[in-house]
Scaffold this active site. Structure first.
Site, short mmCIF file in Angstrom:
data_model
loop_
_atom_site.label_atom_id
_atom_site.label_comp_id
_atom_site.label_asym_id
_atom_site.label_seq_id
_atom_site.Cartn_x
_atom_site.Cartn_y
_atom_site.Cartn_z
N SER A 1 13.54 34.29 -8.80
CA SER A 1 14.76 34.00 -10.08
C SER A 1 14.86 32.62 -10.11
CB SER A 1 16.07 35.27 -9.01
OG SER A 1 17.31 34.37 -9.47
N ALA A 2 15.95 32.25 -11.15
CA ALA A 2 16.08 30.53 -10.99
C ALA A 2 17.77 30.81 -10.10
CB ALA A 2 17.19 29.92 -12.73
N GLU B 1 11.63 40.48 -16.96
CA GLU B 1 12.76 38.92 -17.53
C GLU B 1 13.84 40.13 -18.46
OE1 GLU B 1 14.05 36.36 -17.35
OE2 GLU B 1 13.05 35.54 -16.23
N ASP B 2 14.89 39.45 -18.25
CA ASP B 2 16.08 39.55 -19.93
C ASP B 2 16.49 38.31 -20.86
OD1 ASP B 2 17.69 38.24 -17.38
OD2 ASP B 2 19.23 39.05 -18.56
N THR C 1 24.89 39.98 -13.87
CA THR C 1 25.96 39.03 -12.90
C THR C 1 26.70 38.02 -14.52
OG1 THR C 1 23.95 38.29 -12.15
CG2 THR C 1 25.22 39.12 -11.00
N LYS D 1 12.57 27.95 -15.66
CA LYS D 1 12.19 28.37 -16.50
C LYS D 1 12.83 27.70 -17.95
CE LYS D 1 13.21 32.69 -13.88
NZ LYS D 1 13.74 34.12 -13.95
N LYS E 1 21.68 32.52 -19.92
CA LYS E 1 20.51 33.50 -19.53
C LYS E 1 19.37 32.82 -18.90
CE LYS E 1 22.76 37.54 -21.14
NZ LYS E 1 22.45 38.99 -21.43
N ASP F 1 13.35 39.27 -12.17
CA ASP F 1 14.04 38.63 -12.31
C ASP F 1 15.86 39.08 -12.11
OD1 ASP F 1 15.47 36.20 -13.37
OD2 ASP F 1 16.19 37.69 -14.74
N LEU F 2 16.38 38.49 -11.38
CA LEU F 2 17.82 39.43 -10.65
C LEU F 2 18.68 39.13 -11.90
CD1 LEU F 2 18.59 39.75 -8.52
CD2 LEU F 2 19.66 38.04 -8.32
N ASP F 3 19.47 37.96 -12.27
CA ASP F 3 20.89 38.62 -13.07
C ASP F 3 20.35 38.92 -14.27
OD1 ASP F 3 22.26 36.71 -11.91
OD2 ASP F 3 20.84 35.03 -11.58
#
Ligand code: G6P
Ligand code: MG
Length: 218
Positions: free
Chosen positions: A114-115, A169-170, A17, A145, A45, A9-11
Site C-alpha cells: 500500500s502507498a 489493485e483499484d 477509505t 506507485k 487513488k 493494495d489496501l485503500d
C-alpha cells in the site's frame, strides 16, 4: 502445492477509505478556496499524500511555501486519522475475508502493498493484521506507485519471485506498478479505468474460489 505470492493494495481493495481521504482533502481545499470535486478525488487513488497535495494545489492554481505545505500535510492527516479511528470490521469490502481465507487454506503467502503511511493503523482497526505474512506500506518505500518498488519489496518479504506474484489493485497507478513489476495484475473496479490490468473485476464477489485456485496452479 504451488506457491504464489498474493499482494493486496489496501485503500479501495480491502476497505473503502477513499471517502475519508475525500472528506479530509475537501476540508483542506476549502480552506485554500479551491473547489475540489469527487472526480478529482478519483485521480488521487493510489497517489501518495505529498503528490496528492501537489495535484490539488495545481488544480487550484495555488503556490504555497514549503512550511505551509508541510503544515497542510499534517492537518490533512490529522483529519483523516480522526475518521479512520472510528473504523471497524464492517468496513471491510464484500468477500475480501472469503478470498483471504481461501488463500490461507491453500497455504499461499499474502502481502500488503500500500502507498498509505496509515496502513497498519487501518489493518488494526478492521482486525485484519494477522491475515498478512508481510506488510509493506508508504513508510517502507522511496518511490511511489506507479513505480513498482512497493510490490517488489512485498514479494521479497514473502520470498516469492515477482513473476509468481498476483496483485489486487483499484488504482490506475497501482495496476501500472504491478505490470512494471512483471506481476499478474487484477484490477478491482471498472474495466474502463483499469483496462491495462491482466484481469478486471468489479469487486471480490465476482472472484470465485475456482479462479483463485487457477491462479495458484498456473
Ligand atoms: C492510498 C490512497 C491514496 C492516498 C495514499 C497515501 O494509495 O489510495 O488516496 O493518498 O494511499 O495515504 P496516506 O494514508 O499515507 O495519506
Ligand atoms: Mg488503492
Amino acid at each position: 502445492m504451488n506457491k504464489k505470492g498474493f499482494i493486496f493494495d489496501l485503500d479501495g481493495v480491502i476497505v473503502d477509505t477513499a471517502k475519508y481521504h475525500f472528506l479530509a482533502w475537501q476540508q483542506l481545499a476549502k480552506g485554500l478556496d479551491i473547489n475540489f470535486t469527487e472526480e478529482e478525488n478519483e485521480q488521487l487513488k493510489g497517489v501518495s499524500r505529498v503528490r496528492s497535495l501537489e495535484k490539488i494545489l495545481a488544480w487550484g492554481n495555488k503556490t504555497i511555501s514549503q512550511d505551509l505545505f508541510n503544515e497542510l500535510m499534517s492537518k490533512k492527516n490529522e483529519e483523516y486519522l480522526s475518521y479512520i479511528a472510528e473504523m471497524d470490521e464492517s468496513e471491510i469490502l464484500p468477500d475480501v475475508p472469503r478470498v483471504l481465507n481461501t488463500l490461507k487454506a491453500q497455504n499461499q503467502p499474502i502481502s500488503l502493498g500500500s502507498a498509505s503511511k496509515n496502513a497498519r493503523i487501518i489493518l488494526d482497526r478492521v482486525h485484519l493484521k494477522s491475515s498478512f505474512d508481510a506488510i509493506v506500506d508508504g513508510n517502507d518505500v522511496t518511490k511511489a506507485k506507479p513505480d513498482p518498488e512497493v510490490f517488489l519489496i512485498a514479494a521479497k518479504e514473502i520470498n516469492i519471485k515477482p513473476e509468481d506474484c498476483i496483485v489486487f489493485e483499484d488504482s490506475v497507478a497501482g495496476v501500472t506498478a504491478a505490470n512494471a513489476a512483471n506481476m499478474i495484475s487484477i484490477g478491482i473496479g471498472s474495466k474502463d479505468v483499469l483496462g491495462h490490468a491482466t484481469y478486471v473485476f468489479n469487486d471480490f464477489t465476482e472472484i470465485s474460489d475456482d479462479f483463485i485456485k487457477s491462479l495458484i496452479e498456473n
